[in-house]
Write an enzyme that holds these catalytic residues in place. Structure first.
Site, PDB file in Angstrom:
ATOM      1  CG  ASN A 100      -2.510  -0.345   0.742  1.00  0.00           C
ATOM      2  OD1 ASN A 100      -2.696  -0.532  -0.155  1.00  0.00           O
ATOM      3  ND2 ASN A 100      -3.388  -1.191   1.670  1.00  0.00           N
ATOM      4  CG  HIS A 338       1.055  -9.695   5.352  1.00  0.00           C
ATOM      5  ND1 HIS A 338       0.020 -10.691   4.613  1.00  0.00           N
ATOM      6  CD2 HIS A 338       1.498 -10.087   6.515  1.00  0.00           C
ATOM      7  CE1 HIS A 338       0.014 -11.910   5.733  1.00  0.00           C
ATOM      8  NE2 HIS A 338       0.835 -11.298   6.537  1.00  0.00           N
ATOM      9  CB  CYS A 339       0.751  -2.800   4.546  1.00  0.00           C
ATOM     10  SG  CYS A 339       0.523  -2.504   6.495  1.00  0.00           S
ATOM     11  CB  SER A 340       0.146  -7.030   0.321  1.00  0.00           C
ATOM     12  OG  SER A 340       0.201  -6.040  -1.125  1.00  0.00           O
TER      13      SER A 340
END
Ligand SMILES: Cc1ncc(COP(=O)(O)O)c(C=O)c1O
Length: 394
Positions: A100, A338-340
């Site tokens: 992100n 995982h911010c993704s």
């Protein structure tokens, strides 16, 4: 119970002894503001910053250290690059496995009139270079990809992508958050225009450090403007590097620690880190692929991934596996997205995500074997249909 830290992709732990010592030394002997004053403590602080800059240039094979700009982290460096390059009506190409820290600025830039194409990766996170070639347009200004996925470790073909970008006269930005310090990077050899890195993961420094390499000939519009200690008589921003992009006092204590991390790395060699992490991944993949109920994601090939692996356990959600690993076995992992989110959509693991182990220099094969033993027990419990509270006592 001795604990095992498998969350080096979030931030590396432990740091080398010298990192802690460097922070203490900075506050003791060199606590001044670099480049702001002529007294000895300011000069000592400036020396720390410039030595660290030179060590980074050496690590990444940049021949001019002024092309390395310090930032607070990789996110800040990526923002410096993305907002520094992209203007309304520009076209930018990226992939479906980005963090992100790339996706969010790009989605925001879209609202300002930048056009974005996201190239889909395969379900194991691999990128087909021909798909990137087809996505490029006459008005494409920038290609941005990660060097390695922070979710499943997949390595991107950065050499081929750099060659393609050069052929099409497009700038290429690489997010090296997961590879700087873990895999050798030669910005000139590969032919990168921009490389964003963080100081607190593979470079073994403290949080609050990172930077951006900017190739000679590439000019970025600064993200912020302000005091730099240089050209103080002028009310306009200095135009030279690194000052153009380094307004405000730097995190000198953090940079002192980062320099110590870099010294440690240069003693052991990034090549040795790469081999070590590859061995840990190989050990994990060999063991985990034999555990019934475990699904592995990503290339499942130590040669095609960095020290990051993702998996799920049938019958248990990732957050549940993560807390059992931590509370019952002392294994610290990261679970979820995982911010993704884009990477998890690509893998088919959205919205619950995966369990991620990320290895570092200080991990051992004995730790991997202990974690595999724990996973064997957890997988057996999960397949037995036991309740969450019963599993809490594993
Ligand atoms: C691929 C990738 N990009 C960017 C970042 C952001 O790094 P930082 O937290 O240093 O800004 C991370 C951190 O997890 C990452 O893994």
């Amino acid at each position: 119970m001795t604990t095992i830290y498998f969350d080096n992709a979030a931030t590396s732990w432990p740091k080398p002894e010298g990192v802690r010592a460097a922070l203490i030394d900075y506050f003791g002997d060199a606590g001044g503001n670099p480049g702001r004053s002529g007294h000895r403590m300011s000069i000592a602080a400036a020396r720390i910053v410039e030595n660290a800059r030179e060590a980074l240039a050496e690590l990444f094979h940049a021949n001019d250290s002024s092309r390395i700009v310090f930032s607070h982290n990789a996110t800040h460096a990526l923002n410096l690059a993305l907002y520094g390059v992209l203007q309304p009506d520009d076209h930018v190409v990226t992939t479906s496995v980005e963090h992100n820290s790339v996706m969010r600025p790009l989605r925001h830039l879209e609202t300002l009139g930048v056009e974005l194409t996201v190239v889909d990766c395969t379900p194991d996170g691999m990128l087909n270079i021909n798909d990137v070639r087809s996505a490029l347009r006459f008005d494409t200004r920038l290609l941005v990809t990660t060097h390695a996925s922070n979710v499943m470790g997949t390595l991107m073909p950065v050499g081929e992508l750099a060659a393609l970008a050069r052929e099409r006269r497009i700038l290429y930005l690489v997010d090296a958050s997961q590879t700087a310090g873990a895999i050798p990077i030669d910005v000139q050899g590969i032919g990168l225009d921009l490389l964003a890195f963080t100081g607190h993961k593979g470079l073994l420094g403290p949080t609050g450090t990172g930077g951006l390499y900017i190739r000679e000939g590439v000019t970025l519009i600064p993200l912020i403007r302000g005091g730099t200690g240089s050209e103080s008589a002028k009310e306009t921003q200095p135009e030279f590097l690194p000052d153009l992009h380094e307004s405000g006092t730097l995190n000198v204590a953090g940079i002192a620690g980062l320099a110590a991390g870099l010294r440690f790395l240069s003693e052991i060699g990034v090549e040795a880190v790469e081999v070590h992490e590859r061995n840990l991944v190989a050990e994990f993949l060999a063991g985990a692929s034999e555990i019934s109920g475990i699904t592995l994601y990503g290339p499942k090939d130590p040669a095609r991934q960095c020290g990051v692996v993702s998996f799920n356990v049938a019958g248990a959600v990732p957050s549940e596996v993560g807390s059992i690993l931590d509370q019952s076995f002392g294994v610290m992992a990261r679970t979820g997205l995982h911010c993704s989110p884009a990477a998890h959509r690509t893998l088919g693991t959205y919205p619950t995500g995966t369990v991620r182990f990320s290895f570092g220099w200080f991990n051992t094969t004995a730790e991997v074997d202990r974690a595999l033993k724990a996973l064997r027990e957890i997988a057996a419990w999960a397949s037995s249909g036991a309740t969450v509270s019963a599993r809490g006592n594993i």
